[in-house]
Design a protein around this motif. Structure first.
Motif, PDB file in Angstrom:
ATOM      1  N   LYS A 158      -5.952  -0.591   1.122  1.00  0.00           N
ATOM      2  CA  LYS A 158      -4.566  -0.504   0.676  1.00  0.00           C
ATOM      3  C   LYS A 158      -4.106  -1.822   0.042  1.00  0.00           C
ATOM      4  CE  LYS A 158      -2.738   3.556   2.136  1.00  0.00           C
ATOM      5  NZ  LYS A 158      -1.784   4.424   1.413  1.00  0.00           N
ATOM      6  N   LEU A 159      -4.519  -2.938   0.645  1.00  0.00           N
ATOM      7  CA  LEU A 159      -4.144  -4.238   0.090  1.00  0.00           C
ATOM      8  C   LEU A 159      -4.857  -4.507  -1.233  1.00  0.00           C
ATOM      9  CD1 LEU A 159      -4.022  -6.532   3.252  1.00  0.00           C
ATOM     10  CD2 LEU A 159      -2.100  -5.739   1.862  1.00  0.00           C
ATOM     11  N   VAL A 160      -6.103  -4.057  -1.352  1.00  0.00           N
ATOM     12  CA  VAL A 160      -6.813  -4.216  -2.628  1.00  0.00           C
ATOM     13  C   VAL A 160      -6.090  -3.435  -3.721  1.00  0.00           C
ATOM     14  CG1 VAL A 160      -8.953  -3.745  -3.884  1.00  0.00           C
ATOM     15  CG2 VAL A 160      -9.048  -4.679  -1.566  1.00  0.00           C
ATOM     16  N   GLU A 161      -5.627  -2.224  -3.397  1.00  0.00           N
ATOM     17  CA  GLU A 161      -4.898  -1.451  -4.404  1.00  0.00           C
ATOM     18  C   GLU A 161      -3.592  -2.145  -4.791  1.00  0.00           C
ATOM     19  OE1 GLU A 161      -4.109   3.154  -5.456  1.00  0.00           O
ATOM     20  OE2 GLU A 161      -3.487   2.540  -3.448  1.00  0.00           O
ATOM     21  N   LEU A 162      -2.898  -2.722  -3.800  1.00  0.00           N
ATOM     22  CA  LEU A 162      -1.711  -3.516  -4.107  1.00  0.00           C
ATOM     23  C   LEU A 162      -2.082  -4.691  -4.997  1.00  0.00           C
ATOM     24  CD1 LEU A 162       1.242  -4.396  -3.723  1.00  0.00           C
ATOM     25  CD2 LEU A 162       0.547  -5.494  -1.569  1.00  0.00           C
ATOM     26  N   GLU A 189       1.867  -6.049   9.042  1.00  0.00           N
ATOM     27  CA  GLU A 189       1.137  -6.981   8.185  1.00  0.00           C
ATOM     28  C   GLU A 189       1.401  -6.676   6.712  1.00  0.00           C
ATOM     29  OE1 GLU A 189      -1.336 -10.167   7.199  1.00  0.00           O
ATOM     30  OE2 GLU A 189      -0.424  -9.584   9.110  1.00  0.00           O
ATOM     31  N   PHE A 190       1.438  -5.385   6.375  1.00  0.00           N
ATOM     32  CA  PHE A 190       1.698  -5.004   4.984  1.00  0.00           C
ATOM     33  C   PHE A 190       3.100  -5.447   4.559  1.00  0.00           C
ATOM     34  CE2 PHE A 190       2.562  -2.307   1.364  1.00  0.00           C
ATOM     35  CZ  PHE A 190       1.336  -2.217   0.728  1.00  0.00           C
ATOM     36  N   LEU A 191       4.072  -5.302   5.446  1.00  0.00           N
ATOM     37  CA  LEU A 191       5.432  -5.739   5.126  1.00  0.00           C
ATOM     38  C   LEU A 191       5.492  -7.240   4.911  1.00  0.00           C
ATOM     39  CD1 LEU A 191       8.414  -5.176   4.777  1.00  0.00           C
ATOM     40  CD2 LEU A 191       8.670  -5.235   7.271  1.00  0.00           C
ATOM     41  N   PHE A 192       4.774  -8.008   5.742  1.00  0.00           N
ATOM     42  CA  PHE A 192       4.726  -9.463   5.545  1.00  0.00           C
ATOM     43  C   PHE A 192       4.138  -9.795   4.173  1.00  0.00           C
ATOM     44  CE2 PHE A 192       4.289  -9.876  10.405  1.00  0.00           C
ATOM     45  CZ  PHE A 192       5.663  -9.936  10.553  1.00  0.00           C
ATOM     46  N   LYS A 193       3.113  -9.042   3.780  1.00  0.00           N
ATOM     47  CA  LYS A 193       2.483  -9.284   2.480  1.00  0.00           C
ATOM     48  C   LYS A 193       3.466  -8.983   1.339  1.00  0.00           C
ATOM     49  CE  LYS A 193      -1.742 -10.550   3.646  1.00  0.00           C
ATOM     50  NZ  LYS A 193      -1.560 -10.684   5.090  1.00  0.00           N
ATOM     51  N   LEU A 194       4.249  -7.909   1.486  1.00  0.00           N
ATOM     52  CA  LEU A 194       5.245  -7.594   0.464  1.00  0.00           C
ATOM     53  C   LEU A 194       6.285  -8.703   0.349  1.00  0.00           C
ATOM     54  CD1 LEU A 194       6.064  -3.774   0.776  1.00  0.00           C
ATOM     55  CD2 LEU A 194       4.677  -4.936  -0.944  1.00  0.00           C
ATOM     56  N   GLN A 195       6.670  -9.261   1.471  1.00  0.00           N
ATOM     57  CA  GLN A 195       7.618 -10.368   1.434  1.00  0.00           C
ATOM     58  C   GLN A 195       7.013 -11.585   0.733  1.00  0.00           C
ATOM     59  OE1 GLN A 195       8.376 -10.529   5.662  1.00  0.00           O
ATOM     60  NE2 GLN A 195      10.138  -9.155   5.529  1.00  0.00           N
ATOM     61  N   ASP A 196       5.724 -11.845   0.977  1.00  0.00           N
ATOM     62  CA  ASP A 196       5.037 -12.931   0.278  1.00  0.00           C
ATOM     63  C   ASP A 196       4.990 -12.669  -1.223  1.00  0.00           C
ATOM     64  OD1 ASP A 196       4.575 -14.235   2.668  1.00  0.00           O
ATOM     65  OD2 ASP A 196       2.514 -13.514   2.882  1.00  0.00           O
ATOM     66  N   VAL A 197       4.735 -11.419  -1.595  1.00  0.00           N
ATOM     67  CA  VAL A 197       4.689 -11.045  -3.014  1.00  0.00           C
ATOM     68  C   VAL A 197       6.033 -11.298  -3.674  1.00  0.00           C
ATOM     69  CG1 VAL A 197       4.549  -9.053  -4.569  1.00  0.00           C
ATOM     70  CG2 VAL A 197       2.798  -9.395  -2.820  1.00  0.00           C
ATOM     71  N   ARG A 198       7.096 -10.894  -3.017  1.00  0.00           N
ATOM     72  CA  ARG A 198       8.435 -11.102  -3.591  1.00  0.00           C
ATOM     73  C   ARG A 198       8.742 -12.589  -3.752  1.00  0.00           C
ATOM     74  NH1 ARG A 198      13.382  -8.239  -1.304  1.00  0.00           N
ATOM     75  NH2 ARG A 198      14.051  -8.455  -3.466  1.00  0.00           N
ATOM     76  N   ASP A 199       8.389 -13.378  -2.733  1.00  0.00           N
ATOM     77  CA  ASP A 199       8.669 -14.814  -2.790  1.00  0.00           C
ATOM     78  C   ASP A 199       7.863 -15.492  -3.892  1.00  0.00           C
ATOM     79  OD1 ASP A 199      10.384 -14.534  -0.650  1.00  0.00           O
ATOM     80  OD2 ASP A 199       8.939 -15.230   0.845  1.00  0.00           O
ATOM     81  N   ALA A 200       6.597 -15.074  -4.041  1.00  0.00           N
ATOM     82  CA  ALA A 200       5.710 -15.761  -4.983  1.00  0.00           C
ATOM     83  C   ALA A 200       5.842 -15.244  -6.413  1.00  0.00           C
ATOM     84  CB  ALA A 200       4.250 -15.614  -4.522  1.00  0.00           C
ATOM     85  N   LEU A 201       6.038 -13.942  -6.560  1.00  0.00           N
ATOM     86  CA  LEU A 201       5.958 -13.332  -7.898  1.00  0.00           C
ATOM     87  C   LEU A 201       7.274 -12.729  -8.371  1.00  0.00           C
ATOM     88  CD1 LEU A 201       2.489 -11.564  -7.458  1.00  0.00           C
ATOM     89  CD2 LEU A 201       2.954 -13.852  -8.365  1.00  0.00           C
TER      90      LEU A 201
END
Length: 258
Positions: A158-162, A189-201
């Motif tokens: 799922k993370l690779v597809e993201l 964990e997926f929600l934390f990754k989405l938050q990282d994505v928003r902060d970074a990108l």
């Protein structure tokens, strides 16, 4: 002007009306969740936005440009990326190779330069690899880098597809039930990754999701579909208390299409 503006979308398959006058706006950098019972029309709306379906009526504008009538690849090139309910990866390619496929719209070297392996082609290849590696670091996918996707745990797939969607550098990211099949820990964990994505990108995100706990934690705004119509839109706590939303979930929708 909103980044995405969908107005009055109608979509029918034979006698089944999947969307009935649906409108949706998403601003730059906004996080919107799209919820509703099974068959409410959520994936149908995504398919209209991304060019897989063409609505019988209505308009979809992205960055001021009309999308209705454009092919999915042309829409992708405008800066819109998505994931799917069912994982759509190349299973026998590695995590890195799948991410590199997401870089296709940014490749500058043409066929001739690639065939001749010119210095310009090598520089372009290095740039695409560098960007893919940055996404691997952002999503902590180092263990998936050189492993065929088929050999990876479901949550990592799922993370690779993201990651592949992020490799397109989208202004708008559409996520279709990304937490389906994940454990509670994997969802966190997926929600934390989405938050990282928003902060970074900083992309705008539209999330289709059935886990209301995740929706309420992640969203700035929630839009509710039922039987192909928008029945509520607003802040998560406000929508959660809406009587029409309670009825849609407890009473159950029996029409429309997913």
């Amino acid at each position: 002007m909103a980044l995405l503006e969908a107005r009055g979308l109608d979509l029918a398959f034979g006698g089944v009306r999947a969307l009935a006058g649906v409108s949706l706006e998403v601003g730059e950098g906004e996080f919107v969740s799209l919820i509703g019972p099974n068959g409410a029309g959520k994936t149908s709306l995504f398919n209209c936005i991304t060019g897989f379906y063409r609505p019988q009526a209505g308009s979809i504008r992205f960055g001021g440009r009309e999308l209705v009538g454009l092919s999915p690849d042309r829409i992708s090139r405008l800066g819109l990326a998505r994931t799917f309910q069912n994982i759509e990866l190349f299973r026998y390619m590695t995590g890195l190779q799948n991410l590199l496929l997401g870089r296709h719209r940014h490749v500058g070297a043409g066929f001739l330069r690639a065939a001749l392996a010119t210095p310009g082609w090598w520089r372009d290849e290095e740039a695409q690899h560098r960007r893919a590696e940055e996404i691997i670091d952002l999503l902590d996918l180092q263990l998936a880098r050189d492993v065929p996707v088929a050999a990876l745990p479901y949550g990592i797939q799922k993370l690779v597809e993201l990651g592949r969607a992020l490799a397109q550098e989208p202004r708008l990211l559409l996520l279709d039930e990304p937490s389906a099949g994940l454990s509670a820990e994997e969802k966190d964990e997926f929600l934390f990754k989405l938050q990282d994505v928003r902060d970074a990108l900083g992309p705008a995100i539209v999330l289709v999701e059935h886990d209301l706990r995740l929706v309420m934690r992640a969203s700035e705004r929630v839009v509710v579909l039922d039987r192909g119509r928008v029945i509520a839109s607003g802040a998560p706590a406000e929508v959660q208390r809406d009587p029409q939303v309670v009825e849609a979930y407890l009473g159950g929708g029996d029409g429309g299409a997913a």
